[in-house]
Design an enzyme around this catalytic site. Structure first.
Site, PDB file in Angstrom:
ATOM      1  N   SER A 464      33.204  96.327  88.073  1.00 41.06           N
ATOM      2  CA  SER A 464      33.788  94.992  87.872  1.00 41.06           C
ATOM      3  C   SER A 464      35.257  95.185  87.531  1.00 41.06           C
ATOM      4  O   SER A 464      35.589  96.014  86.673  1.00 41.06           O
ATOM      5  CB  SER A 464      33.116  94.292  86.689  1.00 41.06           C
ATOM      6  OG  SER A 464      31.746  94.180  86.897  1.00 41.06           O
ATOM      7  N   CYS A 634      27.546  88.990  82.081  1.00 42.85           N
ATOM      8  CA  CYS A 634      27.774  90.267  82.762  1.00 42.85           C
ATOM      9  C   CYS A 634      27.264  91.415  81.901  1.00 42.85           C
ATOM     10  O   CYS A 634      27.389  91.396  80.675  1.00 42.85           O
ATOM     11  CB  CYS A 634      29.257  90.467  83.055  1.00 42.85           C
ATOM     12  SG  CYS A 634      29.558  92.026  83.934  1.00 42.85           S
TER      13      CYS A 634
HETATM   14  P1  NAP Z   1      25.853  99.527  75.513  1.00 42.37           P
HETATM   15  O1  NAP Z   1      27.024 100.043  74.752  1.00 42.37           O
HETATM   16  O2  NAP Z   1      24.689 100.405  75.686  1.00 42.37           O
HETATM   17  O3  NAP Z   1      25.333  98.175  74.898  1.00 42.37           O
HETATM   18  C1  NAP Z   1      26.211  97.153  74.447  1.00 42.37           C
HETATM   19  C2  NAP Z   1      25.512  96.379  73.360  1.00 42.37           C
HETATM   20  O4  NAP Z   1      24.412  95.668  73.914  1.00 42.37           O
HETATM   21  C3  NAP Z   1      24.939  97.293  72.281  1.00 42.37           C
HETATM   22  O5  NAP Z   1      25.235  96.740  71.044  1.00 42.37           O
HETATM   23  C4  NAP Z   1      23.464  97.259  72.564  1.00 42.37           C
HETATM   24  O6  NAP Z   1      22.682  97.469  71.402  1.00 42.37           O
HETATM   25  C5  NAP Z   1      23.316  95.846  73.040  1.00 42.37           C
HETATM   26  N1  NAP Z   1      22.021  95.554  73.651  1.00 42.37           N
HETATM   27  C6  NAP Z   1      20.998  96.397  73.932  1.00 42.37           C
HETATM   28  N2  NAP Z   1      19.950  95.708  74.413  1.00 42.37           N
HETATM   29  C7  NAP Z   1      20.310  94.415  74.427  1.00 42.37           C
HETATM   30  C8  NAP Z   1      19.636  93.216  74.793  1.00 42.37           C
HETATM   31  N3  NAP Z   1      18.390  93.217  75.262  1.00 42.37           N
HETATM   32  N4  NAP Z   1      20.295  92.061  74.673  1.00 42.37           N
HETATM   33  C9  NAP Z   1      21.560  92.032  74.201  1.00 42.37           C
HETATM   34  N5  NAP Z   1      22.237  93.117  73.821  1.00 42.37           N
HETATM   35  C10 NAP Z   1      21.627  94.306  73.942  1.00 42.37           C
HETATM   36  O7  NAP Z   1      26.379  99.011  76.912  1.00 42.37           O
HETATM   37  P2  NAP Z   1      27.185  99.755  78.049  1.00 42.37           P
HETATM   38  O8  NAP Z   1      26.907 101.213  77.982  1.00 42.37           O
HETATM   39  O9  NAP Z   1      28.579  99.331  78.013  1.00 42.37           O
HETATM   40  O10 NAP Z   1      26.534  99.149  79.330  1.00 42.37           O
HETATM   41  C11 NAP Z   1      26.387  97.754  79.494  1.00 42.37           C
HETATM   42  C12 NAP Z   1      25.650  97.486  80.782  1.00 42.37           C
HETATM   43  O11 NAP Z   1      26.572  97.242  81.837  1.00 42.37           O
HETATM   44  C13 NAP Z   1      24.795  98.635  81.195  1.00 42.37           C
HETATM   45  O12 NAP Z   1      23.558  98.158  81.587  1.00 42.37           O
HETATM   46  C14 NAP Z   1      25.498  99.173  82.386  1.00 42.37           C
HETATM   47  O13 NAP Z   1      24.554  99.611  83.363  1.00 42.37           O
HETATM   48  C15 NAP Z   1      26.203  97.974  82.941  1.00 42.37           C
HETATM   49  N6  NAP Z   1      27.328  98.392  83.777  1.00 42.37           N
HETATM   50  C16 NAP Z   1      28.418  97.617  83.854  1.00 42.37           C
HETATM   51  C17 NAP Z   1      29.442  97.982  84.682  1.00 42.37           C
HETATM   52  C18 NAP Z   1      30.642  97.122  84.804  1.00 42.37           C
HETATM   53  O14 NAP Z   1      31.594  97.480  85.476  1.00 42.37           O
HETATM   54  N7  NAP Z   1      30.651  95.974  84.199  1.00 42.37           N
HETATM   55  C19 NAP Z   1      29.392  99.133  85.417  1.00 42.37           C
HETATM   56  C20 NAP Z   1      28.280  99.903  85.291  1.00 42.37           C
HETATM   57  C21 NAP Z   1      27.268  99.506  84.471  1.00 42.37           C
HETATM   58  P3  NAP Z   1      21.762  98.768  71.092  1.00 42.37           P
HETATM   59  O15 NAP Z   1      22.111  99.813  72.078  1.00 42.37           O
HETATM   60  O16 NAP Z   1      22.137  99.155  69.705  1.00 42.37           O
HETATM   61  O17 NAP Z   1      20.364  98.304  71.172  1.00 42.37           O
END
Ligand code: NAP
Length: 682
Positions: A464, A634
């Site tokens: 994104s 998102c």
């Molecule tokens: P993260 O740091 O693992 O999580 C962000 C927050 O969301 C943490 O506080 C986590 O809490 C919380 N969370 C966990 N389960 C949740 C739920 N069911 N409802 C609401 N919040 C919840 O996130 P990240 O590593 O940045 O990844 C975010 C997501 O975006 C991933 O799934 C990733 O695959 C996706 N992604 C986005 C992009 C992009 O460009 N936007 C690219 C690739 C992937 P806890 O961990 O403490 O439970």
């Protein structure tokens, strides 16, 4: 009114309004013109069937203007090659195309001949003619992309199928879908194609297969095929039990470098030779831009993860993007793994070779750009990290000299419940790549060119865009967590693209260059900036909203009446992974953000997530929803997006005085009107 008639009237309009409208001379000229028009029309109809077909295509099916890349169309190619099965694929990441290729080889085992076809390169209005081929069948491997959309190469076919009224009576067909259950519109393309073909009179020879990439799509496909082929044989009256023999789709040519013009050797280009040396716009998936990385900095302040903020320079490239779009990055494989494969298989990685399709009627001459070296193929063109599929494991059996190794590979690729379980545990769950598999079967010495034929293409990775062109017209920003974890089998797994990007840190004038292109998305701010928006994105799900907020800040600065901009985001620990904290707090201070809600899940005794904060503020959430507000989500598709969706339904129910069903319908209505949009990843 017909615009052409209108123009003619203008041209003959008399200057003097008292003069007769049409003079005798005008009358003769007009008659001659009409006469010529009538003659021209009939002449064209009688003598130019091709043009007539073209007219039909361009008028009745405006989206299907591309004709077969082979002049005589896919039906005649099928007839010419004695093929009775057409296998179409709608593929975004290559898996549907890979499955189509496997079905083609299966057909050969059952004594039939198939042609794999990209619908984008076919005149799909020839589909009714499939029935004219004896014992014919049309198979569709259809992936669903994004929010229930067709893949890029199936877009035209989708529109054609939706609008056409062709008679497909008696056309035998079967559909296998590739989807992901974590997404709301699970396998919607395959379901649509399956239903529509039946509505048009097609005869389904086997029930629709639904592959779930969130679980084990390989197992779904293998299980579907087990029932599918016997049903096809029975339906078509083919007597075969499917011999277990290996078929090659490509033949190997090893080039003599003393005579080969090295200027013709691909060195990693996606399509056009030397395209990285002679960069020419427009840039797209086939012609990516080798973008300099201007900035690559760490966003986390601690913890065991790393999150990169990267800025790609697009100055003077004519590349345009909008907030909400995605940028694709073509990654490069880890050279240590490439070297290790070369060593394990015992080949000279610098051998220049070509793989040429044995099927002359196929649109695809090579599986990837050829001629090239094994080193380039393994580095740029092949996915050497993805756990190999069961057909690859099966093909390795013949290359083992030790019976023990043979038996082991057989046990992994057996289509029995035990075999499937073993494959899932040993290959998929432990994330073993081809090298890891080969290391466990020491007597296996596969031919490198066969491996190159079997391994899937390395795909571009989408991110994104975390910037707005209004604030940053000459650069594209992303943020990404570096993927690194230990698998169940205690193996260190590294994400291909983020590992590739993480070391690309500019040092003074020295900048790394990475192939990129922009992919348009539907994730867009409301047309009217005065409409309020609520952005919900925890973790790197915040990425597109950085662009959205920059957009709103720009309009505010330019005196526009900007509606409320409310952000809900969330992180693990405030001191460690609260990305873009300074920017968000400054926007709140300046009033660009009307509300900033941040949930920290690991700072207190209890997990706090964005949906908990939404529920706490349910009255104000409802106020936004009921005042033309737009909701955007998102991030993680599997849990977060679902939980947020359920929370929004609960808020509509509680605050809007609705039943659960009414609230759910209401939210669906918001989605249909484009007032609830998601850009989610799994
Ligand atoms: P993260 O740091 O693992 O999580 C962000 C927050 O969301 C943490 O506080 C986590 O809490 C919380 N969370 C966990 N389960 C949740 C739920 N069911 N409802 C609401 N919040 C919840 O996130 P990240 O590593 O940045 O990844 C975010 C997501 O975006 C991933 O799934 C990733 O695959 C996706 N992604 C986005 C992009 C992009 O460009 N936007 C690219 C690739 C992937 P806890 O961990 O403490 O439970």
């Amino acid at each position: 009114m017909d615009p052409e008639t209108n123009a003619a009237d203008d041209a003959t309009m008399p200057k003097d309004s008292s003069a007769p409208l049409i003079s005798t001379l005008d009358f003769f000229l007009l008659s001659a013109l009409i006469g010529f028009g009538v003659y021209w029309f009939f002449f064209r109809r009688d003598n130019s069937i091709k043009d007539d077909e073209f007219r039909k295509l361009s008028v009745v099916q405006p989206t299907l203007t591309r004709t077969d890349s082979f002049m005589d169309g896919f039906i005649s190619r099928m007839k010419k090659g004695g093929r009775n099965i057409a296998i179409f694929y709608g593929s975004q990441t290559g898996t549907a195309e890979e499955f189509a290729g496997r079905l083609m080889k299966d057909a050969q085992r059952y004594g039939m001949k198939a042609l794999v076809l990209d619908p984008e390169e076919c005149s799909m209005d020839q589909l009714p003619e499939v029935i004219n081929i004896e014992k014919s069948l049309a198979i569709f491997c259809m992936a669903t992309y994004g929010e229930g959309d067709p893949t890029d190469n199936a877009q035209d076919f989708y529109e054609w199928l939706e609008n056409c009224d062709e008679d497909l009576k008696g056309m035998k067909f079967a559909v296998f879908g590739l989807g992901n259950r974590t997404y709301e519109h699970y396998n919607s393309m395959a379901k649509f194609v399956d239903k529509r073909l039946e509505e048009l009179g097609g005869e389904r020879v086997y029930p629709l297969g639904l592959g779930d990439d969130d679980a084990n799509i390989e197992e779904d496909f293998v299980t579907w095929k087990e029932g599918f082929w016997p049903a096809v044989c029975q339906n078509l009256g083919v007597e075969s039990s499917g011999e277990d023999v290996s078929f090659r789709a490509y033949t190997l040519t090893v080039h003599d470098t003393d005579v080969l013009n090295m200027e013709t050797v691909y060195t990693g280009e996606v399509a056009r030779i030397k395209s990285y040396k002679n960069q020419r716009p427009p840039y797209d998936s086939k012609n990516p831009y080798l973008s300099p990385i201007n900035v690559n900095r760490e966003l986390h302040n601690g913890g065991d993860r790393s999150c990169m903020h990267i800025e790609f320079d697009i100055t003077d490239t004519r590349i345009r993007y909008e907030t909400g779009d995605h940028v694709a990055v073509y990654p490069v494989n880890d050279t240590t793994i490439v070297e290790a494969i070369g060593k394990r298989v015992g080949i000279d990685l610098d051998t220049i070779f070509s793989l040429n399709n044995l099927d002359e009627e196929s649109n695809k001459k090579h599986p990837f750009p050829c001629p090239t070296s094994y080193r380039t193929a393994l580095t740029h063109y092949l996915d050497i990290i993805h756990p190999p599929r069961t057909n690859v494991i099966h093909e390795l059996i013949d290359y083992c000299s030790d019976e023990k190794d043979k038996d082991f590979l057989k046990s992994l690729s057996d289509p029995t419940p035990e075999g499937k379980k073993k494959y899932q545990e040993w290959v998929v769950d432990s994330r073993r790549n081809i090298l890891a598999v080969l290391e466990e079967v020491p007597s296996c010495m596969p031919a490198m060119d066969h491996l190159c034929e079997l391994m899937p293409r390395l795909q571009a990775r989408y991110y994104s865009i975390a910037s707005s062109p209004k604030a940053h017209p000459t650069s594209i920003h992303i943020c990404a967590i570096v993927v690194e974890y230990t698998s169940k089998a205690n193996r260190l797994i590294k994400g291909v693209a983020t590992s590739y990007l993480k070391d690309k840190i500019p040092a003074g004038e020295m900048k790394h260059h990475v192939p990129v292109y922009v992919r348009k998305s539907q994730f867009r701010l409301p047309f009217k900036v005065s409409h309020p928006v609520m952005l919900i994105g925890p973790g790197t799900g915040l990425a597109p909203f950085i662009g959205f907020i920059q957009d709103r800040a720009y309009h505010k600065k330019n005196g526009k009446d900007v509606g409320d901009t409310i952000l809900y985001t969330g992180f693990r620990k405030k001191a460690e992974d609260y990305i873009y904290q300074k920017e968000l707090e400054a926007w709140k201070e300046e009033g660009v953000l009307s509300e900033l809600h941040v949930a920290f899940s690991r700072d207190g005794p209890k997990k706090v997530y964005v949906q908990h904060l939404l529920m706490e503020n349910k009255e104000s959430v409802w106020k936004l929803i009921s005042s033309q507000g737009h909701i955007y989500v998102c991030g993680d598709a599997r849990h977060m997006a679902r939980d947020v969706h359920d929370t929004i339904i609960a808020i509509v129910r509680d605050c809007g005085g609705k039943t659960e069903q009414q609230a759910s319908d209401f939210v669906r209505g918001l989605q249909n009107k484009g007032r609830y949009s998601a850009d989610v990843w799994s």
